[in-house]
Structures are given as structure tokens and as C-alpha cells.
Design an enzyme around this catalytic site. Sequence first.
Site, mmCIF file in Angstrom:
data_model
loop_
_atom_site.group_PDB
_atom_site.id
_atom_site.type_symbol
_atom_site.label_atom_id
_atom_site.label_comp_id
_atom_site.label_asym_id
_atom_site.label_seq_id
_atom_site.Cartn_x
_atom_site.Cartn_y
_atom_site.Cartn_z
ATOM 1 N N LYS A 9 -34.585 128.982 -19.476
ATOM 2 C CA LYS A 9 -35.639 128.572 -18.480
ATOM 3 C C LYS A 9 -36.000 126.876 -18.535
ATOM 4 O O LYS A 9 -35.558 126.330 -19.402
ATOM 5 C CB LYS A 9 -36.716 129.302 -18.492
ATOM 6 C CG LYS A 9 -36.553 130.819 -18.133
ATOM 7 C CD LYS A 9 -37.758 131.843 -17.903
ATOM 8 C CE LYS A 9 -37.394 133.120 -17.661
ATOM 9 N NZ LYS A 9 -38.744 134.149 -17.347
ATOM 10 N N TYR A 49 -35.563 136.778 -8.167
ATOM 11 C CA TYR A 49 -36.823 137.456 -8.859
ATOM 12 C C TYR A 49 -37.731 138.328 -7.830
ATOM 13 O O TYR A 49 -38.783 138.545 -7.730
ATOM 14 C CB TYR A 49 -38.088 136.519 -9.363
ATOM 15 C CG TYR A 49 -37.724 135.982 -10.780
ATOM 16 C CD1 TYR A 49 -37.455 136.840 -11.792
ATOM 17 C CD2 TYR A 49 -37.760 134.612 -11.005
ATOM 18 C CE1 TYR A 49 -37.338 136.319 -12.917
ATOM 19 C CE2 TYR A 49 -37.190 134.179 -12.364
ATOM 20 C CZ TYR A 49 -37.530 134.993 -13.260
ATOM 21 O OH TYR A 49 -37.223 134.530 -14.506
ATOM 22 N N THR A 91 -41.278 140.580 -22.890
ATOM 23 C CA THR A 91 -41.712 139.603 -21.954
ATOM 24 C C THR A 91 -42.710 138.745 -22.196
ATOM 25 O O THR A 91 -42.806 137.520 -22.084
ATOM 26 C CB THR A 91 -41.959 140.344 -20.683
ATOM 27 O OG1 THR A 91 -40.822 141.078 -20.229
ATOM 28 C CG2 THR A 91 -42.518 139.356 -19.605
ATOM 29 N N ASN A 112 -41.599 131.711 -20.732
ATOM 30 C CA ASN A 112 -41.193 132.413 -21.736
ATOM 31 C C ASN A 112 -39.842 131.932 -22.398
ATOM 32 O O ASN A 112 -38.817 133.006 -22.946
ATOM 33 C CB ASN A 112 -41.400 134.103 -22.033
ATOM 34 C CG ASN A 112 -40.902 134.531 -20.575
ATOM 35 O OD1 ASN A 112 -40.076 133.900 -19.906
ATOM 36 N ND2 ASN A 112 -41.209 135.669 -20.208
ATOM 37 N N HIS A 115 -34.576 134.166 -19.783
ATOM 38 C CA HIS A 115 -34.275 135.436 -19.089
ATOM 39 C C HIS A 115 -32.942 136.377 -19.449
ATOM 40 O O HIS A 115 -32.038 135.501 -19.735
ATOM 41 C CB HIS A 115 -34.076 135.021 -17.405
ATOM 42 C CG HIS A 115 -33.579 136.144 -16.673
ATOM 43 N ND1 HIS A 115 -34.401 137.018 -16.151
ATOM 44 C CD2 HIS A 115 -32.307 136.550 -16.183
ATOM 45 C CE1 HIS A 115 -33.770 137.948 -15.348
ATOM 46 N NE2 HIS A 115 -32.595 137.863 -15.433
ATOM 47 N N GLU A 126 -27.245 139.621 -10.313
ATOM 48 C CA GLU A 126 -27.911 138.425 -10.723
ATOM 49 C C GLU A 126 -26.378 137.379 -10.973
ATOM 50 O O GLU A 126 -26.574 136.331 -10.568
ATOM 51 C CB GLU A 126 -28.799 138.374 -12.195
ATOM 52 C CG GLU A 126 -29.926 139.206 -11.732
ATOM 53 C CD GLU A 126 -30.691 139.601 -12.998
ATOM 54 O OE1 GLU A 126 -30.478 139.147 -14.039
ATOM 55 O OE2 GLU A 126 -32.131 140.046 -12.739
HETATM 56 P P1 DAT Z 1 -38.360 139.898 -18.202
HETATM 57 O O1 DAT Z 1 -38.263 138.298 -17.941
HETATM 58 O O2 DAT Z 1 -38.839 140.117 -19.575
HETATM 59 O O3 DAT Z 1 -37.492 140.681 -17.650
HETATM 60 P P2 DAT Z 1 -40.272 140.692 -15.807
HETATM 61 O O4 DAT Z 1 -38.870 140.979 -15.276
HETATM 62 O O5 DAT Z 1 -41.354 141.809 -15.977
HETATM 63 O O6 DAT Z 1 -39.908 140.249 -17.467
HETATM 64 O O7 DAT Z 1 -40.771 139.402 -15.198
HETATM 65 C C1 DAT Z 1 -40.058 138.252 -15.070
HETATM 66 C C2 DAT Z 1 -40.883 136.932 -15.498
HETATM 67 O O8 DAT Z 1 -42.060 136.797 -14.580
HETATM 68 C C3 DAT Z 1 -41.290 137.023 -16.887
HETATM 69 O O9 DAT Z 1 -40.384 136.480 -17.817
HETATM 70 C C4 DAT Z 1 -42.367 135.738 -17.002
HETATM 71 C C5 DAT Z 1 -43.034 136.365 -15.610
HETATM 72 N N1 DAT Z 1 -44.362 137.181 -15.637
HETATM 73 C C6 DAT Z 1 -44.079 138.609 -15.995
HETATM 74 N N2 DAT Z 1 -45.240 139.034 -16.051
HETATM 75 C C7 DAT Z 1 -46.157 138.081 -15.845
HETATM 76 C C8 DAT Z 1 -47.588 137.956 -16.204
HETATM 77 N N3 DAT Z 1 -48.351 139.117 -16.145
HETATM 78 N N4 DAT Z 1 -48.251 136.586 -15.889
HETATM 79 C C9 DAT Z 1 -47.589 135.680 -15.457
HETATM 80 N N5 DAT Z 1 -45.959 135.714 -15.524
HETATM 81 C C10 DAT Z 1 -45.407 136.820 -15.823
HETATM 82 MG MG MG Z 2 -37.072 141.026 -15.584
#
Ligand code: DAT
Ligand code: MG
Length: 147
Positions: A9, A49, A91, A112, A115, A126
Amino acid sequence: MERTYVMIKPDGVQRNLIGQIVSRFEQKGFKLVAGKLVTLSKETAETHYGEHREKPFFNELVTFITSGPVFAMVWEGEQVVKISRHLIGATNPAEATPGSIRGDYAIQVGMNVIHGSDSTESADREIGIFFSEEELSTYEKNTNVWV
Ligand code: DAT
Ligand code: MG
């Protein structure tokens, strides 16, 4: 052979973590099939997303992911989707195990670093968003028998 979509990212790119992160996937034994530095349009970010469209953090997420170049990659190998998620970590970096990428390099859930696709279906979807068929390299490695 299984493939996954991995994306460093904008925070990871800005913090000069591309090399270290690519090394982790190489050292694990996965094969790099494609990689490029690209800045996502709002439309591409919203498509990628899409599953989070209704979440309260969606706008913030799209703003962040489009804020600068990302390093988009495709990695190949046995169980690469599942194992990549382990290499990447939880995550929320506060819950990510030390030794994982997020556990070692990240603090905030919104930033974080990386991805990785969460299933083979997500990976196919994707990879299709970010790469054309011609950009995916098919080649053999002599180390295949060992790793
Ligand atoms: P991952 O990236 O582990 O697959 P995800 O698909 O649940 O996680 O979410 C996508 C991204 O969205 C994640 O990398 C960071 C952001 N995100 C997830 N939960 C969040 C939250 N509670 N507050 C802010 N950003 C969040
Ligand atoms: Mg995800």
C-alpha cells in the site's frame, strides 16, 4: 498452480519497504509472476474494495489507497493464498503476530502496509482488476524440486 494478488500500500511504498516485503515472499519460496508500481484511480480502488462499500471506513480506505503509488504483484505457489495471509498477519496490526509483515511494520489498521487476497476466488478477481493476461509471466524455476 495457485496464484494470489498482493499489493504494497502507499504507506509501505513511502516507507521504503518494497524490497524487504518482496524478499519475504521470495525467501518463502513463492514465484513472482507480475509486479508493477501503479497509482489507483478512485474507480479501481472502489472496485477492488467493493465488499467494504457499506463500511464506515470505506471513504477513508479509498482516499488512502489512491494517495500514492502502490506496488501490485502476483505471486504463485502451493497454497499461496493462505500462506500469504499468514506472512501478512492480522488486519489490525495491534493483533498481528510479530514476525508477520503487519506485526513487524505497522501500527494502525487504516495503514497496514500490505494487501493480500483472502480466497482463491478473490485472487482471480483482483488479479483481473490489476493485470492483463500478457503481464503474467509463465516460467519455470530450477529450484521447483526443492521448494
Ligand atoms: P484485510 O486487508 O486484512 O483483508 P479487510 O478486507 O477486512 O482486511 O479490510 C480491508 C482494509 O480496510 C484493511 O486492510 C484496512 C481497512 N480496514 C479494515 N477494517 C478497518 C477498520 N475497522 N477501520 C479502519 N480501516 C479498516
Ligand atoms: Mg480483505
